[in-house]
Design a protein around this motif. Structure first.
Motif, PDB file in Angstrom:
ATOM      1  N   THR A 146       0.864  -1.193   0.000  1.00  0.00           N
ATOM      2  CA  THR A 146       0.000   0.000   0.000  1.00  0.00           C
ATOM      3  C   THR A 146       0.889   1.228   0.000  1.00  0.00           C
ATOM      4  O   THR A 146       1.765   1.372   0.862  1.00  0.00           O
ATOM      5  CB  THR A 146      -0.914   0.019   1.235  1.00  0.00           C
ATOM      6  OG1 THR A 146      -1.680  -1.198   1.262  1.00  0.00           O
ATOM      7  CG2 THR A 146      -1.849   1.210   1.202  1.00  0.00           C
ATOM      8  N   ASP A 147       0.693   2.121  -0.974  1.00  0.00           N
ATOM      9  CA  ASP A 147       1.545   3.306  -1.037  1.00  0.00           C
ATOM     10  C   ASP A 147       1.059   4.373  -0.070  1.00  0.00           C
ATOM     11  O   ASP A 147       0.055   4.191   0.656  1.00  0.00           O
ATOM     12  CB  ASP A 147       1.651   3.828  -2.464  1.00  0.00           C
ATOM     13  CG  ASP A 147       0.350   4.411  -3.006  1.00  0.00           C
ATOM     14  OD1 ASP A 147      -0.567   4.698  -2.214  1.00  0.00           O
ATOM     15  OD2 ASP A 147       0.246   4.581  -4.237  1.00  0.00           O
ATOM     16  N   GLU A 148       1.736   5.510  -0.063  1.00  0.00           N
ATOM     17  CA  GLU A 148       1.445   6.553   0.927  1.00  0.00           C
ATOM     18  C   GLU A 148       0.080   7.186   0.738  1.00  0.00           C
ATOM     19  O   GLU A 148      -0.451   7.821   1.658  1.00  0.00           O
ATOM     20  CB  GLU A 148       2.534   7.636   0.865  1.00  0.00           C
ATOM     21  CG  GLU A 148       2.647   8.304  -0.488  1.00  0.00           C
ATOM     22  CD  GLU A 148       3.814   9.273  -0.566  1.00  0.00           C
ATOM     23  OE1 GLU A 148       3.875  10.019  -1.557  1.00  0.00           O
ATOM     24  OE2 GLU A 148       4.645   9.288   0.362  1.00  0.00           O
ATOM     25  N   ASP A 149      -0.508   7.001  -0.461  1.00  0.00           N
ATOM     26  CA  ASP A 149      -1.851   7.528  -0.704  1.00  0.00           C
ATOM     27  C   ASP A 149      -2.936   6.483  -0.475  1.00  0.00           C
ATOM     28  O   ASP A 149      -4.110   6.727  -0.749  1.00  0.00           O
ATOM     29  CB  ASP A 149      -1.959   8.047  -2.148  1.00  0.00           C
ATOM     30  CG  ASP A 149      -1.041   9.231  -2.398  1.00  0.00           C
ATOM     31  OD1 ASP A 149      -0.928  10.089  -1.498  1.00  0.00           O
ATOM     32  OD2 ASP A 149      -0.437   9.282  -3.484  1.00  0.00           O
ATOM     33  N   GLY A 150      -2.539   5.323   0.034  1.00  0.00           N
ATOM     34  CA  GLY A 150      -3.514   4.283   0.319  1.00  0.00           C
ATOM     35  C   GLY A 150      -3.903   3.433  -0.867  1.00  0.00           C
ATOM     36  O   GLY A 150      -4.834   2.630  -0.778  1.00  0.00           O
ATOM     37  N   VAL A 151      -3.184   3.581  -1.984  1.00  0.00           N
ATOM     38  CA  VAL A 151      -3.481   2.780  -3.175  1.00  0.00           C
ATOM     39  C   VAL A 151      -2.779   1.433  -3.046  1.00  0.00           C
ATOM     40  O   VAL A 151      -1.579   1.370  -2.777  1.00  0.00           O
ATOM     41  CB  VAL A 151      -3.014   3.502  -4.455  1.00  0.00           C
ATOM     42  CG1 VAL A 151      -3.285   2.636  -5.681  1.00  0.00           C
ATOM     43  CG2 VAL A 151      -3.715   4.852  -4.585  1.00  0.00           C
ATOM     44  N   ARG A 182      -1.036  -1.650  -4.430  1.00  0.00           N
ATOM     45  CA  ARG A 182      -0.244  -1.863  -5.632  1.00  0.00           C
ATOM     46  C   ARG A 182       0.355  -3.265  -5.637  1.00  0.00           C
ATOM     47  O   ARG A 182       0.398  -3.936  -4.602  1.00  0.00           O
ATOM     48  CB  ARG A 182       0.865  -0.817  -5.750  1.00  0.00           C
ATOM     49  CG  ARG A 182       0.337   0.606  -5.878  1.00  0.00           C
ATOM     50  CD  ARG A 182       1.445   1.600  -6.166  1.00  0.00           C
ATOM     51  NE  ARG A 182       0.916   2.934  -6.350  1.00  0.00           N
ATOM     52  CZ  ARG A 182       0.444   3.418  -7.496  1.00  0.00           C
ATOM     53  NH1 ARG A 182       0.453   2.635  -8.590  1.00  0.00           N
ATOM     54  NH2 ARG A 182      -0.021   4.648  -7.581  1.00  0.00           N
TER      55      ARG A 182
END
Length: 490
Positions: A230-235, A237
């Motif tokens: 999970t990236d820093e924007d909550g997406v 991946r």
């Protein structure tokens, strides 16, 4: 003509294409005022200048790298000028990418390999004989202006270094075979993009070295992985490192779903045509369609029918292997052979072929000395499914120069038109073309002819140049035009 004189001639002719000498900031306006043929000539001449300058830079990079070796320490040229490696030194001079600098150094070093240093008049030391490297044909072609540094690097890196199977051949014989392979690739180079040339060179290497192909496949298989985060924007991946066979299956699935958008064959039944039309009108991007497809596959798993997920065309992967090229088994019982995927021609090792034969069986196609199998005469107008497989094996994809469209995206073109020439639906009179080039032939005055079993000849429209012999893209073309076997070269 001397190299610099020829280069100066190209520079002088650039002004002739636009009518006069120019400042660089004038060039956009001048070039937009000339006709398309003059603009093409200008670009071709500029490319000749660029390639000549790249040759100069490669030789210079090779010499500087030779004078910046690790054993020279801080007295090496790169270190003296504040750089840790010759690649860093070349990059600082050119202002280009690290990859471009590394390629210049690789090619330059290859050009110096086997080249004795020039002795001064005062040097009375007798020069020792220098062994001719296996890549001498590449060196001669590049210094003769027939190939670019990028093409030289693609063939050299793709072929790798000669490999010797234990007890089979000598080092000298292996180098001779690799030199023969380099000459073969030089003969195929016209119109081939550098990326495809690198791929083709790897395919040739794997055909020459089936044991190494097995080892390279195993390394990629061992490196397979599926990572999620999970990236820093909550997406959410994911990242997938594929093994060769897994990648081929995923490619086949996505290609089956997106083929109508990517110029797939037009000759389909009414249901498939309706599905293709719906896909063309679909507002989703190709990436979104691919994402939705993979989720559908994961959700449905083995319970879904192929038509529920993929539409009219079920994905599949065909593996092509030359029957007579299968050798003995290794110490682990694995088949010593190299096969190739039908689309693209990338190599697969004997162990995967063996497993596939065990679980799925095989379809045998017998070809003549020119690679031509089945004939259907005039009783059937369209090429059969089995004939299309045979065409894929022989042609390897779209045969138009410079085109890399794979076989499954191509259409079978009758060299002798069905109506006009009473053409026959025989493989030796058919050739694979992608949809764009097939339509180009029929709509823009191009023709393809063939005399008996000679090469297919591409004829441009009148006034557009001379006929060109078309070359197969097949990774196994050596099977019907073979080089001398490795064992016989010792």
């Amino acid at each position: 003509m001397a190299f610099l004189s020829e280069l100066q001639g190209h520079l002088d002719s650039l002004g002739a294409h636009v009518g006069r000498d120019f400042e660089l900031d004038e060039l956009p306006g001048l070039l937009r005022c000339v006709d398309s043929e003059a603009a093409l000539s200008f670009l071709s001449t500029a490319a000749a200048v660029h390639n000549g300058v790249e040759n100069l830079m490669a030789v210079g990079a090779g010499v500087l790298a030779e004078r910046s070796t690790r054993d020279q320490g801080h007295s090496g040229v790169a270190a003296v000028h504040g750089h840790s490696t010759p690649v860093a030194l070349i990059q600082s001079i050119t202002g280009g990418t690290k990859a471009d600098a590394a390629r210049a150094v690789r090619v330059g070093q290859a050009l110096l390999d086997g080249e004795p240093p020039v002795s001064s008049e005062a040097d009375t030391t007798e020069a020792l004989p220098v062994a001719v490297p296996w890549h001498q044909p590449l060196r001669a072609a590049m210094l003769g202006g027939r190939i670019t540094p990028a093409q030289h690097d693609a063939i050299r890196r793709g072929l790798g270094e000669p490999q010797v199977s234990a007890g089979r051949v000598s080092d000298d014989a292996a180098r001779e075979v690799w030199a023969c392979a380099a000459e073969q690739l030089l003969a195929e180079i016209d119109g081939m993009p550098v990326e495809e040339l690198l791929r083709r060179a790897r395919q040739v290497r794997d055909a020459l070295d089936p044991v190494g192909a097995e080892e390279r496949f195993q390394r990629r298989y061992d490196g397979r992985s599926f990572r999620r985060w999970t990236d820093e924007d909550g997406v959410r991946r994911g990242s997938i490192a594929f093994d060769d066979e897994g990648a081929a299956w995923v490619d086949a699935m996505i290609d089956a779903a997106l083929r109508p958008r990517r110029g797939g064959p037009r000759f389909v039944d009414s249901d498939a045509a309706a599905a293709a039309d719906a896909l063309l009108k679909d507002p989703r991007t190709n990436d979104q369609i691919a994402y939705d497809l993979m989720l559908d596959v994961w959700r449905a798993g083995s319970l879904a029918s192929a038509s529920d997920v993929f539409g009219a065309r079920q994905p599949g992967v065909r593996m092509v292997v030359v029957k007579d090229a299968i050798g003995p088994r290794d110490a682990f019982g694995r088949m010593v052979a190299t096969g190739h995927f039908e689309d693209g021609g990338d190599a697969i090792p004997g162990s995967v072929i063996d497993r596939t034969l065990c679980t799925l069986g095989a379809q045998e196609i017998v070809v003549d000395r020119a690679g031509n199998p089945l004939k259907l005469g005039r009783e059937q107008r369209l090429y059969s499914a089995r004939q299309r497989i045979a065409l894929a094996v022989r042609d390897g994809g779209c045969m138009f120069p410079g085109c890399c469209v794979p076989a499954s995206y191509c259409e079978a073109h009758h060299c002798d038109h069905w109506e006009e020439h009473e053409g026959r639906t025989d493989v030796d009179r058919g050739i694979l073309l992608c949809r764009f080039h097939h339509m180009l032939l029929h709509n823009n005055g191009w023709r393809i002819t063939r005399e008996k079993l000679g090469p297919f000849m591409l004829h441009p429209p009148p006034g557009r140049g001379d006929p060109v012999a078309l070359k197969t893209k097949s990774a196994i073309a050596w099977a019907w035009d073979p080089p001398p076997p490795l064992e016989r070269r010792g």
